[in-house]
Design an enzyme around this catalytic site. Structure first.
Site, PDB file in Angstrom:
ATOM      1  N   LYS A   1      83.395  63.066  46.774  1.00 19.45           N
ATOM      2  CA  LYS A   1      84.750  62.601  47.076  1.00 19.45           C
ATOM      3  C   LYS A   1      85.335  61.880  45.866  1.00 19.45           C
ATOM      4  O   LYS A   1      84.597  61.248  45.083  1.00 19.45           O
ATOM      5  CB  LYS A   1      84.673  61.656  48.286  1.00 19.45           C
ATOM      6  CG  LYS A   1      86.005  61.132  48.803  1.00 19.45           C
ATOM      7  CD  LYS A   1      85.736  60.198  49.986  1.00 19.45           C
ATOM      8  CE  LYS A   1      87.016  59.668  50.621  1.00 19.45           C
ATOM      9  NZ  LYS A   1      86.719  58.809  51.798  1.00 19.45           N
TER      10      LYS A   1
ATOM     11  N   SER B   1      89.146  60.445  55.631  1.00 14.45           N
ATOM     12  CA  SER B   1      89.750  60.691  54.331  1.00 14.45           C
ATOM     13  C   SER B   1      88.894  61.543  53.404  1.00 14.45           C
ATOM     14  O   SER B   1      89.347  61.939  52.322  1.00 14.45           O
ATOM     15  CB  SER B   1      90.047  59.342  53.646  1.00 14.45           C
ATOM     16  OG  SER B   1      88.851  58.598  53.438  1.00 14.45           O
TER      17      SER B   1
ATOM     18  N   SER C   1      85.816  58.214  58.122  1.00 17.94           N
ATOM     19  CA  SER C   1      86.204  59.182  57.105  1.00 17.94           C
ATOM     20  C   SER C   1      85.169  60.253  56.788  1.00 17.94           C
ATOM     21  O   SER C   1      85.470  61.204  56.066  1.00 17.94           O
ATOM     22  CB  SER C   1      86.597  58.456  55.811  1.00 17.94           C
ATOM     23  OG  SER C   1      87.795  57.752  55.995  1.00 17.94           O
TER      24      SER C   1
END
Length: 409
Positions: free
Chosen positions: A43, A120, A144
């Site tokens: 990420k 996210s 997330s």
């Protein structure tokens, strides 16, 4: 090592929009090990020496230079033999569970292209669900990892808080931040856990506990799928029980979580936001504005209350308890659903379920247990702190299967 000297010069060619284009980074495994032969993605919150971390926002990318060191979790995976092939899209500064990004777009959910991927850690989930990498790491503060795992039909873990170092990870809300990961195969999920957690005692589980108040928040349409999954899990146990997780109500717990999270986020990012005045999408901007107005006294009160809740959960969940709850109230919303609707009603219902692990600092694993109207549905298992590997063992034993990437069907 600099970005230009890395062994893989471009992000993987893929149709989902999962990978960052402006700050691509890739590194070959630094040694052979238990993860040799596996590829992974990170990420856009993890530092890699010589490259820039974007935190899901072009302004952050423009105002931050190359990292001096690589994040501890990334180094551990490289040292274990895994190859890093790219950096993945994140929601803006991680303050969303939708998977939408005003600046970089919304990655396509490979398992349900007409629905959002969740965030996210959206790009990491999509890269795994699309078969681009074997596993990917993300972060989970409020959901997330768990949300995109559920929406994209993946296995995903939010570990015990503090179990994996956050060195070299963009700071968000430290009381809740964790490093998690996704995989299509529960054995791969477990192998990564053995590397990141290291050796430790495993005690197993003796009782299945169904979280009634969490299931009460589910849409009627996913109840049959969840019931079937509960039956399969129940076959592994001779003792079963049902209980509410929150004596006073999950909505009350969410209020505590929301205030404390907002206070910590503003402490972490408020100075930069005030200096740079970055543009945010629907929902994200409103949450940052609300965070800016959160009173310190309210944050202190929420912190104290969160510790009381965590202590209560530790007392009620025994060493042998495997707690089962839905990952989200329903499948991923359609991409045509208005952002305001996703960011208000649906987000609150989801967060009432998701806040439990965060407040309690508990490990939670999402399992892909079926589909409704072609969209994946996730079921979660949760346990006492430190029982992460026991959860990964159960995930591998439960037999829910391995999602097949779209191009391999």
């Amino acid at each position: 090592m600099t970005e230009s000297s890395l062994p893989f010069f471009r992000p993987p060619a893929e149709p989902y929009g999962a990978f960052c284009q402006d700050n691509h980074v890739a590194v070959a495994a630094t040694a052979p090990g238990p993860l040799s032969g596996l590829s992974f993605a990170i990420k856009d919150v993890f530092d890699v020496a010589g490259s820039r971390t974007g935190f899901g926002h072009p302004r952050w990318l423009a105002t931050h230079g190359p990292a001096a060191e690589t994040a501890a979790a990334v180094s551990t995976l490289l040292d274990a033999g895994a190859d890093l092939v790219g950096r993945t899209i994140s929601d803006e500064l991680c303050y969303s569970i939708a998977g939408e990004n005003l600046h970089y777009g919304t990655p396509v959910n490979p398992q349900a292209p007409d629905r959002i991927p969740g965030g996210s850690s959206s790009g990491s989930a999509v890269a795994v669900a699309g078969g681009i990498v074997d596993f990917a790491i993300g972060t989970d503060c409020g959901g997330s990892v768990r949300v995109p795992a559920g929406y994209c039909g993946l296995y995903g873990i939010r570990p015990t808080h503090g179990r994996i170092p956050l060195d070299g990870v963009a700071r968000f809300a430290p009381r809740f931040d964790t490093v998690g990961w996704f995989a299509r195969d529960p054995e791969v999920l477990r192998r990564v856990g053995e590397v990141l957690f290291g050796a430790g005692r495993r005690g197993g589980f003796t009782r299945l506990v169904i979280a009634d108040d969490a299931f009460a928040r589910c849409d009627a349409g996913i109840q049959p799928v969840l019931a079937g999954a509960l039956s399969r899990l129940g076959a592994l146990f001779t003792e079963r029980a049902s209980a509410d997780l929150s004596p006073e109500g999950l909505d009350q717990w969410l209020d505590t979580f929301r205030i404390l999270q907002a206070g910590e986020i503003w402490q972490s990012l408020g100075g930069w936001i005030e200096a740079e005045r970055p543009e945010f999408g629907v929902g994200v901007g409103q949450r940052f504005a609300a965070a800016a107005e959160t009173a310190p006294a309210d944050v202190d009160a929420a912190r104290a209350r969160a510790e009381e809740i965590a202590e209560g959960l530790a007392a009620r969940i025994s060493e042998g308890d495997l707690v089962v709850l839905p990952t989200t109230p329903g499948p991923a919303p359609l991409r045509t659903t208005s952002s305001s609707e996703v960011e208000t009603d649906y987000r609150r219902r989801a967060m009432e379920i998701l806040c439990v692990a965060g407040i309690g600092r508990l490990p939670q694993v999402t399992l892909p247990v079926g589909t409704v109207d072609g969209a994946p549905v996730g079921l979660s298992i949760l346990a006492r702190r430190g029982k992460d590997m026991d959860l990964l063992d159960i995930a591998a034993r439960a037999g829910f299967g391995v999602p097949v990437p779209p191009e391999r069907r």
